[in-house]
Motif scaffolding. Structure first.
Motif, short mmCIF file in Angstrom:
data_model
loop_
_atom_site.label_atom_id
_atom_site.label_comp_id
_atom_site.label_asym_id
_atom_site.label_seq_id
_atom_site.Cartn_x
_atom_site.Cartn_y
_atom_site.Cartn_z
N LYS A 95 0.93 -1.25 0.00
CA LYS A 95 0.00 0.04 -0.09
C LYS A 95 0.69 1.36 0.02
O LYS A 95 0.53 2.21 -0.74
N HIS A 96 1.91 1.31 0.73
CA HIS A 96 2.69 2.57 0.87
C HIS A 96 3.97 2.47 0.22
O HIS A 96 4.79 3.25 0.14
N GLY A 97 4.39 1.34 -0.19
CA GLY A 97 5.57 1.25 -1.03
C GLY A 97 6.82 1.48 -0.23
O GLY A 97 8.11 1.74 -0.86
N LEU A 106 8.83 -0.12 3.74
CA LEU A 106 8.69 -0.93 4.82
C LEU A 106 8.33 -0.38 6.14
O LEU A 106 8.93 0.93 6.38
N PRO A 107 7.43 -0.76 6.96
CA PRO A 107 7.06 -0.20 8.12
C PRO A 107 8.14 -0.08 8.76
O PRO A 107 8.93 -0.84 9.11
N GLY A 108 8.30 1.30 9.58
CA GLY A 108 9.41 1.52 10.53
C GLY A 108 10.62 2.05 9.96
O GLY A 108 11.62 2.28 10.48
N GLY A 109 10.63 1.91 8.65
CA GLY A 109 12.06 2.40 7.97
C GLY A 109 12.15 1.78 6.59
O GLY A 109 11.54 1.25 6.08
N ALA A 110 13.29 2.35 6.06
CA ALA A 110 13.74 1.75 4.46
C ALA A 110 14.29 0.58 4.55
O ALA A 110 14.60 -0.15 5.55
N GLY A 111 15.00 0.32 3.24
CA GLY A 111 15.53 -1.03 3.22
C GLY A 111 16.81 -1.38 3.80
O GLY A 111 17.54 -0.39 4.31
N GLU A 112 17.22 -2.64 3.53
CA GLU A 112 18.42 -2.87 4.28
C GLU A 112 19.65 -2.31 3.46
O GLU A 112 19.70 -2.11 2.24
#
Length: 314
Positions: free
Chosen positions: A285-287, A289-295
């Motif tokens: 839905k939001h494009g 990750l919940p709580g922050g961006a990627g690794e």
């Protein structure tokens, strides 16, 4: 005060790690790690401690910390109260950088930079502004662009004026040398084999340590038990698979070593405060990750991610 060992992990296929830290405050966390650390601190002022150096900082503050030198920052205020304390951190291996300088003459200046950095280096506000202008490349999704931007930056830092921070010869106390080595062996084993059945006796053999000492070591350096650390490791990998694939939740659970779906859902909810399905739906839905961006950009090494007692400067 004895510095804590921080284990810095690098994303798969990456030569360095970039961390975009945005926090309500920067707490006193006296620690060390084998990697060099280049830290640009923004919207923050307070005290920085590098080896035996104690001094005030204010944004923009750019510092290069050498391998295994204890260090920390401790904030006192934000110039812009509406925005959080912010830091851009780049970790890289000194051995890697020196090999690069040896193989590629174009990067020979980096050798001089690392040689000068044995005391820790502070750069001018003008040089800090130079790094600020490179944030798009450093924080972008492309690992290749992050690498190229970081290398270009290191070459420019090698030519910049610097201020030594700590007296030469400041090192981590010898009493801490054995524990990080044992912990690193165990953590490397966990990160490589977490999809498999992990037994305490096997970990003890890897670290050449007793079960009781293994538990004490984990609690001391990571703030949690072996089982809790392993659970977060598996859930973290599951989060990536939920975001990047359409695989059924049950298949992803098996991939990360939790073939019992009920147990996987229970551990996932405990770590992420939501179900795996809700996590995937949020991403779709939001494009993001919940709580922050990627690794690779937003994730901090977990060995220091836990509540701490506030330590005031004396």
């Amino acid at each position: 005060m004895k510095p804590q060992f921080e284990r810095v992990t690098f994303p798969k296929g990456c030569s360095l790690r970039v961390y975009h830290r945005r926090v309500p405050e920067i707490p006193f966390e006296w620690h060390h790690h084998p990697e060099y650390e280049l830290t640009l601190t923004l919207n923050s002022r307070g005290w920085r401690f590098i080896g035996d150096h104690i001094g005030q900082y204010q944004a923009p503050d750019l510092v290069l910390v050498p391998s295994d030198m204890p260090h920390t920052w401790a904030s006192t205020a934000t110039p812009d109260a509406k925005e959080p304390h912010t830091a851009i951190v780049i970790w890289f291996s000194g051995a890697w950088a020196l090999r690069l300088a040896e193989i590629c003459p174009e990067y020979g200046k980096i050798r001089r930079l690392l040689r000068s950095a044995t005391t820790g280096l502070a750069f001018s506000t003008e040089t800090a502004a130079l790094m600020s202008g490179r944030l798009a490349g450093l924080l972008g999704e492309s690992a290749t662009n992050r690498l190229h931007t970081a290398l270009d930056l290191l070459l420019e830092l090698a030519e910049a004026e610097t201020t030594p921070l700590s007296k030469a010869g400041v090192t981590v106390p010898a009493t801490s040398d054995a524990e990080p080595a044992q912990l690193t062996r165990v953590l490397n084993h966990l990160h490589k084999r977490f999809q498999e059945i992990i037994r305490i006796d096997a970990l003890c053999r890897v670290g050449n340590i007793s079960p009781r000492s293994l538990h004490r070591l984990f609690v001391k350096h990571t703030g949690e038990s072996v089982s809790d650390y392993l659970s977060k490791l598996r859930v973290g990998r599951a989060c990536m698979r939920l975001a990047e694939t359409d695989l059924p939740v049950s298949m992803i659970a098996g991939e990360v070593g939790l073939s019992n779906l009920a147990n996987f859902n229970r551990q996932f909810r405990r770590v992420r405060q939501m179900t795996p399905t809700a996590y995937r739906e949020y991403f779709q839905k939001h494009g993001e990750l919940p709580g922050g961006a990627g690794e690779g950009v937003q994730v901090r090494p977990r060995s220091l991610d836990r509540p701490r007692r506030r330590v005031s400067r004396r």
